[in-house]
Design a protein around this motif. Structure first.
Motif, PDB file in Angstrom:
ATOM      1  N   VAL A 146       7.031  12.047 -13.652  1.00 38.50           N
ATOM      2  CA  VAL A 146       8.207  12.230 -14.504  1.00 38.50           C
ATOM      3  C   VAL A 146       7.904  13.303 -15.533  1.00 38.50           C
ATOM      4  CG1 VAL A 146       9.153   9.919 -14.229  1.00 38.50           C
ATOM      5  CG2 VAL A 146       7.494  10.349 -16.030  1.00 38.50           C
ATOM      6  N   LEU A 147       8.903  14.027 -15.898  1.00 42.75           N
ATOM      7  CA  LEU A 147       8.757  15.066 -16.907  1.00 42.75           C
ATOM      8  C   LEU A 147       9.033  14.452 -18.272  1.00 42.75           C
ATOM      9  CD1 LEU A 147       8.170  18.054 -17.141  1.00 42.75           C
ATOM     10  CD2 LEU A 147      10.618  18.490 -17.000  1.00 42.75           C
ATOM     11  N   GLY A 150       0.817  -1.211   0.000  1.00 38.29           N
ATOM     12  CA  GLY A 150       0.000   0.000   0.000  1.00 38.29           C
ATOM     13  C   GLY A 150       0.846   1.255   0.000  1.00 38.29           C
ATOM     14  N   ARG A 151       1.902   1.263   0.800  1.00 35.42           N
ATOM     15  CA  ARG A 151       2.795   2.426   0.847  1.00 35.42           C
ATOM     16  C   ARG A 151       3.495   2.620  -0.492  1.00 35.42           C
ATOM     17  NH1 ARG A 151       2.304   6.280   2.711  1.00 35.42           N
ATOM     18  NH2 ARG A 151       4.460   6.797   3.125  1.00 35.42           N
ATOM     19  N   LEU A 152       3.966   1.537  -1.086  1.00 36.39           N
ATOM     20  CA  LEU A 152       4.639   1.636  -2.381  1.00 36.39           C
ATOM     21  C   LEU A 152       3.690   2.156  -3.459  1.00 36.39           C
ATOM     22  CD1 LEU A 152       6.815  -1.602  -2.388  1.00 36.39           C
ATOM     23  CD2 LEU A 152       7.616   0.762  -2.200  1.00 36.39           C
ATOM     24  N   GLU A 153       2.461   1.682  -3.453  1.00 34.31           N
ATOM     25  CA  GLU A 153       1.479   2.156  -4.425  1.00 34.31           C
ATOM     26  C   GLU A 153       1.187   3.643  -4.226  1.00 34.31           C
ATOM     27  OE1 GLU A 153      -1.905  -0.429  -4.089  1.00 34.31           O
ATOM     28  OE2 GLU A 153      -0.799  -2.136  -4.902  1.00 34.31           O
ATOM     29  N   ALA A 154       1.083   4.072  -2.965  1.00 34.27           N
ATOM     30  CA  ALA A 154       0.824   5.480  -2.674  1.00 34.27           C
ATOM     31  C   ALA A 154       1.973   6.351  -3.164  1.00 34.27           C
ATOM     32  CB  ALA A 154       0.610   5.679  -1.176  1.00 34.27           C
ATOM     33  N   VAL A 155       3.193   5.900  -2.944  1.00 33.94           N
ATOM     34  CA  VAL A 155       4.358   6.664  -3.396  1.00 33.94           C
ATOM     35  C   VAL A 155       4.404   6.693  -4.918  1.00 33.94           C
ATOM     36  CG1 VAL A 155       6.882   6.676  -3.458  1.00 33.94           C
ATOM     37  CG2 VAL A 155       5.696   6.313  -1.294  1.00 33.94           C
ATOM     38  N   GLU A 156       4.122   5.562  -5.536  1.00 36.02           N
ATOM     39  CA  GLU A 156       4.137   5.501  -6.991  1.00 36.02           C
ATOM     40  C   GLU A 156       3.145   6.499  -7.593  1.00 36.02           C
ATOM     41  OE1 GLU A 156       2.624   2.208  -9.972  1.00 36.02           O
ATOM     42  OE2 GLU A 156       4.537   1.622  -9.061  1.00 36.02           O
ATOM     43  N   GLN A 157       1.994   6.667  -6.964  1.00 32.24           N
ATOM     44  CA  GLN A 157       0.997   7.620  -7.448  1.00 32.24           C
ATOM     45  C   GLN A 157       1.491   9.052  -7.342  1.00 32.24           C
ATOM     46  OE1 GLN A 157      -1.913   6.936  -8.989  1.00 32.24           O
ATOM     47  NE2 GLN A 157      -1.248   4.806  -8.891  1.00 32.24           N
ATOM     48  N   GLN A 158       2.382   9.313  -6.397  1.00 31.19           N
ATOM     49  CA  GLN A 158       2.881  10.669  -6.179  1.00 31.19           C
ATOM     50  C   GLN A 158       4.072  11.012  -7.061  1.00 31.19           C
ATOM     51  OE1 GLN A 158       3.551  11.411  -2.013  1.00 31.19           O
ATOM     52  NE2 GLN A 158       1.692  10.320  -1.454  1.00 31.19           N
ATOM     53  N   VAL A 159       4.764   9.988  -7.540  1.00 30.72           N
ATOM     54  CA  VAL A 159       5.957  10.220  -8.344  1.00 30.72           C
ATOM     55  C   VAL A 159       5.538  10.593  -9.763  1.00 30.72           C
ATOM     56  CG1 VAL A 159       8.027   9.155  -9.326  1.00 30.72           C
ATOM     57  CG2 VAL A 159       7.368   8.660  -6.970  1.00 30.72           C
ATOM     58  N   GLN A 195       5.898  17.975 -20.009  1.00 29.07           N
ATOM     59  CA  GLN A 195       4.659  17.776 -19.246  1.00 29.07           C
ATOM     60  C   GLN A 195       4.869  16.729 -18.185  1.00 29.07           C
ATOM     61  OE1 GLN A 195       1.279  16.999 -21.669  1.00 29.07           O
ATOM     62  NE2 GLN A 195       1.502  18.844 -22.892  1.00 29.07           N
ATOM     63  N   LEU A 196       4.236  16.947 -17.011  1.00 25.95           N
ATOM     64  CA  LEU A 196       4.276  15.959 -15.962  1.00 25.95           C
ATOM     65  C   LEU A 196       3.311  14.831 -16.307  1.00 25.95           C
ATOM     66  CD1 LEU A 196       4.421  18.061 -12.695  1.00 25.95           C
ATOM     67  CD2 LEU A 196       6.206  16.632 -13.653  1.00 25.95           C
ATOM     68  N   LYS A 197       3.810  13.618 -16.215  1.00 24.70           N
ATOM     69  CA  LYS A 197       2.977  12.446 -16.476  1.00 24.70           C
ATOM     70  C   LYS A 197       3.144  11.466 -15.339  1.00 24.70           C
ATOM     71  CE  LYS A 197       2.878  13.024 -21.336  1.00 24.70           C
ATOM     72  NZ  LYS A 197       2.415  12.445 -22.546  1.00 24.70           N
ATOM     73  N   PRO A 198       2.170  10.609 -15.113  1.00 25.98           N
ATOM     74  CA  PRO A 198       2.301   9.598 -14.054  1.00 25.98           C
ATOM     75  C   PRO A 198       3.507   8.703 -14.317  1.00 25.98           C
ATOM     76  CG  PRO A 198       0.048   9.667 -14.863  1.00 25.98           C
ATOM     77  CD  PRO A 198       0.874  10.529 -15.787  1.00 25.98           C
ATOM     78  N   PHE A 199       4.165   8.332 -13.252  1.00 26.29           N
ATOM     79  CA  PHE A 199       5.321   7.456 -13.331  1.00 26.29           C
ATOM     80  C   PHE A 199       4.846   6.074 -13.766  1.00 26.29           C
ATOM     81  CE2 PHE A 199       8.000   4.222 -11.275  1.00 26.29           C
ATOM     82  CZ  PHE A 199       9.202   4.538 -11.833  1.00 26.29           C
TER      83      PHE A 199
END
Length: 80
Positions: free
Chosen positions: A68-69, A57-66, A73-77
Motif C-alpha cells: 500500500v502507498l 499458504g496462498r493467502l499469506e504469499a499474496v499478502e506478502q506481495q500486496v 512510500q510503499l509499505k507492507p500491507f
C-alpha cells in the motif's frame, strides 16, 4: 438411486486457490451430509486439512506481495 461422491485425492496439489476452495467446499458439504462411511470421512477430513493449509499458504504469499502507498512510500500491507 446412486450417489456420486468424489473421493479426496491426498497429496495432489491444487492448480489454483480457487480449485482448492471449490474442492474444500465439496468435501465439507459431503461431510456435513452425514452419509460418508467412517473411513471416507477420515480421508475427507485429512484432505480438507491439506487444502486448508494450501489456501492459507496462498493467502499469506499474496499478502506478502500486496503493498500500500502510505505518505508516498510503499509499505507492507497490514490487514485490519
Amino acid at each position: 438411486m446412486s450417489s456420486v461422491h468424489s473421493s479426496p485425492e491426498p497429496g495432489r496439489t491444487p492448480a489454483t486457490y480457487e480449485d482448492a476452495l471449490t474442492e474444500l467446499e465439496r468435501l465439507v458439504a459431503a461431510m456435513e451430509g452425514g452419509q460418508l462411511p467412517l473411513d471416507q470421512l477420515l480421508q475427507s477430513y485429512r484432505r480438507g486439512a491439506e487444502l486448508l493449509s494450501f489456501c492459507r499458504g496462498r493467502l499469506e504469499a499474496v499478502e506478502q506481495q500486496v503493498k500500500v502507498l502510505e505518505d508516498g512510500q510503499l509499505k507492507p500491507f497490514a490487514a485490519s
